[in-house]
Design a protein around this motif. Structure first.
Motif, mmCIF file in Angstrom:
data_model
loop_
_atom_site.group_PDB
_atom_site.id
_atom_site.type_symbol
_atom_site.label_atom_id
_atom_site.label_comp_id
_atom_site.label_asym_id
_atom_site.label_seq_id
_atom_site.Cartn_x
_atom_site.Cartn_y
_atom_site.Cartn_z
ATOM 1 N N ARG A 102 0.833 -1.204 0.000
ATOM 2 C CA ARG A 102 0.000 0.000 0.000
ATOM 3 C C ARG A 102 0.867 1.252 0.000
ATOM 4 O O ARG A 102 1.912 1.273 0.648
ATOM 5 C CB ARG A 102 -0.822 0.076 1.298
ATOM 6 N N PRO A 103 0.378 2.316 -0.622
ATOM 7 C CA PRO A 103 1.144 3.567 -0.577
ATOM 8 C C PRO A 103 1.396 4.043 0.861
ATOM 9 O O PRO A 103 2.457 4.604 1.136
ATOM 10 C CB PRO A 103 0.266 4.575 -1.322
ATOM 11 N N GLU A 104 0.448 3.810 1.784
ATOM 12 C CA GLU A 104 0.668 4.331 3.146
ATOM 13 C C GLU A 104 1.864 3.650 3.823
ATOM 14 O O GLU A 104 2.468 4.213 4.729
ATOM 15 C CB GLU A 104 -0.579 4.236 4.036
ATOM 16 N N THR A 105 2.206 2.469 3.355
ATOM 17 C CA THR A 105 3.348 1.775 3.955
ATOM 18 C C THR A 105 4.672 2.412 3.534
ATOM 19 O O THR A 105 5.691 2.245 4.201
ATOM 20 C CB THR A 105 3.266 0.269 3.618
ATOM 21 N N GLU A 106 4.631 3.201 2.433
ATOM 22 C CA GLU A 106 5.836 3.946 2.060
ATOM 23 C C GLU A 106 6.195 4.967 3.144
ATOM 24 O O GLU A 106 7.362 5.320 3.302
ATOM 25 C CB GLU A 106 5.640 4.639 0.707
ATOM 26 N N LEU A 107 5.190 5.402 3.896
ATOM 27 C CA LEU A 107 5.463 6.309 5.021
ATOM 28 C C LEU A 107 6.360 5.621 6.045
ATOM 29 O O LEU A 107 7.271 6.242 6.613
ATOM 30 C CB LEU A 107 4.131 6.723 5.678
ATOM 31 N N LEU A 108 6.105 4.341 6.273
ATOM 32 C CA LEU A 108 6.927 3.602 7.226
ATOM 33 C C LEU A 108 8.377 3.535 6.733
ATOM 34 O O LEU A 108 9.319 3.766 7.490
ATOM 35 C CB LEU A 108 6.343 2.198 7.430
ATOM 36 N N VAL A 109 8.542 3.256 5.446
ATOM 37 C CA VAL A 109 9.896 3.200 4.875
ATOM 38 C C VAL A 109 10.585 4.557 5.053
ATOM 39 O O VAL A 109 11.712 4.652 5.540
ATOM 40 C CB VAL A 109 9.839 2.817 3.377
ATOM 41 N N GLU A 110 9.855 5.608 4.666
ATOM 42 C CA GLU A 110 10.407 6.965 4.753
ATOM 43 C C GLU A 110 10.836 7.300 6.187
ATOM 44 O O GLU A 110 11.910 7.830 6.421
ATOM 45 C CB GLU A 110 9.286 7.902 4.296
ATOM 46 N N GLN A 111 9.989 6.947 7.144
ATOM 47 C CA GLN A 111 10.283 7.266 8.545
ATOM 48 C C GLN A 111 11.409 6.405 9.099
ATOM 49 O O GLN A 111 12.229 6.868 9.888
ATOM 50 C CB GLN A 111 9.023 7.125 9.401
ATOM 51 N N ALA A 112 11.448 5.149 8.707
ATOM 52 C CA ALA A 112 12.521 4.266 9.187
ATOM 53 C C ALA A 112 13.878 4.800 8.717
ATOM 54 O O ALA A 112 14.870 4.735 9.440
ATOM 55 C CB ALA A 112 12.298 2.845 8.694
ATOM 56 N N LEU A 113 13.892 5.373 7.510
ATOM 57 C CA LEU A 113 15.144 5.903 6.968
ATOM 58 C C LEU A 113 15.612 7.158 7.703
ATOM 59 O O LEU A 113 16.777 7.533 7.619
ATOM 60 C CB LEU A 113 14.982 6.205 5.468
ATOM 61 N N GLN A 114 14.676 7.808 8.417
ATOM 62 C CA GLN A 114 15.027 9.030 9.167
ATOM 63 C C GLN A 114 15.610 8.728 10.539
ATOM 64 O O GLN A 114 16.100 9.623 11.216
ATOM 65 C CB GLN A 114 13.774 9.890 9.428
ATOM 66 N N LEU A 115 15.485 7.500 11.008
ATOM 67 C CA LEU A 115 15.932 7.177 12.366
ATOM 68 C C LEU A 115 17.458 7.262 12.466
ATOM 69 O O LEU A 115 18.157 7.004 11.483
ATOM 70 C CB LEU A 115 15.463 5.764 12.752
ATOM 71 N N PRO A 116 17.948 7.614 13.661
ATOM 72 C CA PRO A 116 19.408 7.707 13.824
ATOM 73 C C PRO A 116 20.017 6.311 13.968
ATOM 74 O O PRO A 116 20.239 5.817 15.071
ATOM 75 C CB PRO A 116 19.544 8.519 15.131
ATOM 76 N N ILE A 117 20.259 5.675 12.852
ATOM 77 C CA ILE A 117 20.741 4.294 12.848
ATOM 78 C C ILE A 117 21.998 4.205 12.004
ATOM 79 O O ILE A 117 22.059 4.777 10.906
ATOM 80 C CB ILE A 117 19.632 3.367 12.302
ATOM 81 N N GLY A 118 22.988 3.489 12.509
ATOM 82 C CA GLY A 118 24.304 3.430 11.867
ATOM 83 C C GLY A 118 24.307 2.642 10.561
ATOM 84 O O GLY A 118 23.344 1.960 10.220
ATOM 85 N N PRO A 119 25.442 2.737 9.847
ATOM 86 C CA PRO A 119 25.534 2.107 8.526
ATOM 87 C C PRO A 119 25.546 0.578 8.559
ATOM 88 O O PRO A 119 25.229 -0.057 7.564
ATOM 89 C CB PRO A 119 26.858 2.639 7.966
ATOM 90 N N ASN A 120 25.916 -0.001 9.714
ATOM 91 C CA ASN A 120 25.983 -1.468 9.751
ATOM 92 C C ASN A 120 24.795 -2.089 10.463
ATOM 93 O O ASN A 120 24.896 -3.192 11.025
ATOM 94 C CB ASN A 120 27.277 -1.917 10.422
ATOM 95 N N ALA A 121 23.685 -1.380 10.451
ATOM 96 C CA ALA A 121 22.522 -1.829 11.217
ATOM 97 C C ALA A 121 22.009 -3.191 10.755
ATOM 98 O O ALA A 121 22.051 -3.528 9.569
ATOM 99 C CB ALA A 121 21.413 -0.796 11.095
ATOM 100 N N LYS A 122 21.515 -3.956 11.760
ATOM 101 C CA LYS A 122 20.791 -5.195 11.465
ATOM 102 C C LYS A 122 19.304 -4.864 11.581
ATOM 103 O O LYS A 122 18.856 -4.309 12.599
ATOM 104 C CB LYS A 122 21.164 -6.275 12.472
ATOM 105 N N VAL A 123 18.581 -5.202 10.536
ATOM 106 C CA VAL A 123 17.185 -4.760 10.434
ATOM 107 C C VAL A 123 16.275 -5.961 10.167
ATOM 108 O O VAL A 123 16.616 -6.839 9.365
ATOM 109 C CB VAL A 123 17.040 -3.731 9.280
ATOM 110 N N LEU A 124 15.136 -5.966 10.839
ATOM 111 C CA LEU A 124 14.178 -7.069 10.682
ATOM 112 C C LEU A 124 12.828 -6.508 10.258
ATOM 113 O O LEU A 124 12.332 -5.546 10.849
ATOM 114 C CB LEU A 124 14.019 -7.789 12.030
ATOM 115 N N ASP A 125 12.230 -7.136 9.236
ATOM 116 C CA ASP A 125 10.865 -6.781 8.800
ATOM 117 C C ASP A 125 9.951 -7.957 9.152
ATOM 118 O O ASP A 125 10.083 -9.040 8.573
ATOM 119 C CB ASP A 125 10.876 -6.506 7.287
ATOM 120 N N LEU A 126 9.037 -7.722 10.077
ATOM 121 C CA LEU A 126 8.136 -8.792 10.540
ATOM 122 C C LEU A 126 6.863 -8.814 9.705
ATOM 123 O O LEU A 126 6.158 -7.810 9.623
ATOM 124 C CB LEU A 126 7.744 -8.533 11.998
#
Ligand code: GLN
Length: 286
Positions: A102-126
């Protein structure tokens, strides 16, 4: 079939579109739907349709198009009929095994990218489904190590195909019911668009959702069953200072804040979608 009514063989692009607009006029988006379906049948872009309105369409393609329009008229989602949906920068294969991105889920992507998270982050999508969120994050952050999990085997297979098709082969996908197959792994960021619709919601009897898996949509009477599990169990799988970001219903923001507070998360915040409704809530493990 009746689809051929008022339309003879050898119709042009413009005539086929006009016919389809009319057939689909009771729907939500007749013009977009007609264009997407015709572009798909012709294996061309929508721009082609605008550029070549007078082009005569081959009979076999016309027949295929008319059949798809009739299926759309019966309610089948366009994404299922053409097997693809664009999300973020990606073209994703879609099947009836998962939610259509859904287009509204692009908001989640956009916001996740704004978080102060380092370049070697381990990320999980549930509950990754098509892999939409995991793949978009990996596309934007090539150095993040991204894993997506889904309870449905066919969804995992689909997400893996989408990773390959979008040249993101490093994203891992595995079958897991939330954290069951993730053992002791910990993450800097956990994201999820879980099921969150109330099980008796009227909304489930209208539009595309009728053709999507109910398990990807509903989560108990108040829609919060899975969100509660995710908020509780993420604590054991987040690093100190790690973030959990969840998409939810427009009317669930207060409940999410309460749950995050109850489990002692900090820096809780909400983000609104394009309809000005709170759609994302995130918080940090202290
Ligand atoms: N936002 C979705 C919808 O509108 C709901 C998807 C979900 O439950 N995650 O259908």
């Amino acid at each position: 079939m009746e689809a051929n009514e008022h339309l003879s063989a050898g119709a042009t692009v413009a005539e086929l579109l006009a016919w389809a607009f009319q057939q689909l006029s009771a729907g939500e988006s007749p013009k977009t739907d007609a264009r997407l379906l015709l572009a798909h049948c012709l294996d061309q872009s929508s721009t082609y349709l605008m550029t070549w309105p007078d082009k005569i369409v081959e009979t076999s393609i016309q027949t295929q198009f008319q059949q798809l329009v009739m299926q759309r008229k019966m309610g089948h989602p366009v994404a299922h009929l053409i097997g693809t949906r664009y999300f973020w920068t990606l073209s994703l294969e879609v099947t009836p095994d998962t939610l259509i991105p859904r287009p509204e889920t692009e908001l989640l992507v956009e916001q996740a990218l704004q978080l102060p998270i380092g370049p070697n982050a381990k990320v999980l999508d549930l509950g990754t489904g098509t892999g939409a969120i995991a793949l978009s994050l990996a596309y934007e952050k090539p150095t993040w190590q991204v894993i997506g999990v889904d309870i449905v085997d066919d969804a995992v297979a689909l997400a893996k195909r989408n990773a390959i098709a979008n040249q993101l082969p490093d994203v891992k996908f595995l079958q897991s019911s939330w954290f069951t197959h993730l053992s002791a792994k910990t993450f800097d960021l956990i994201v999820s668009n879980p099921p969150y619709v109330e099980s008796d919601s009227q909304y489930l009897s209208q539009g595309d959702v009728r053709f999507e898996p109910i398990t990807a949509l509903t989560a108990g009477k108040d829609g919060l069953d899975d969100i509660k599990i995710i908020i509780e169990q993420s604590l054991a799988h987040l690093k100190k200072g790690g973030w959990l970001m969840i998409e939810h219903g427009y009317n669930q923001a207060t409940e999410l804040a309460t749950l995050f507070t109850q489990y002692k998360y900090t820096n809780i915040f909400h983000k609104k979608d394009l309809n000005n409704q709170p759609r994302i809530t995130a918080a940090q493990k202290p």
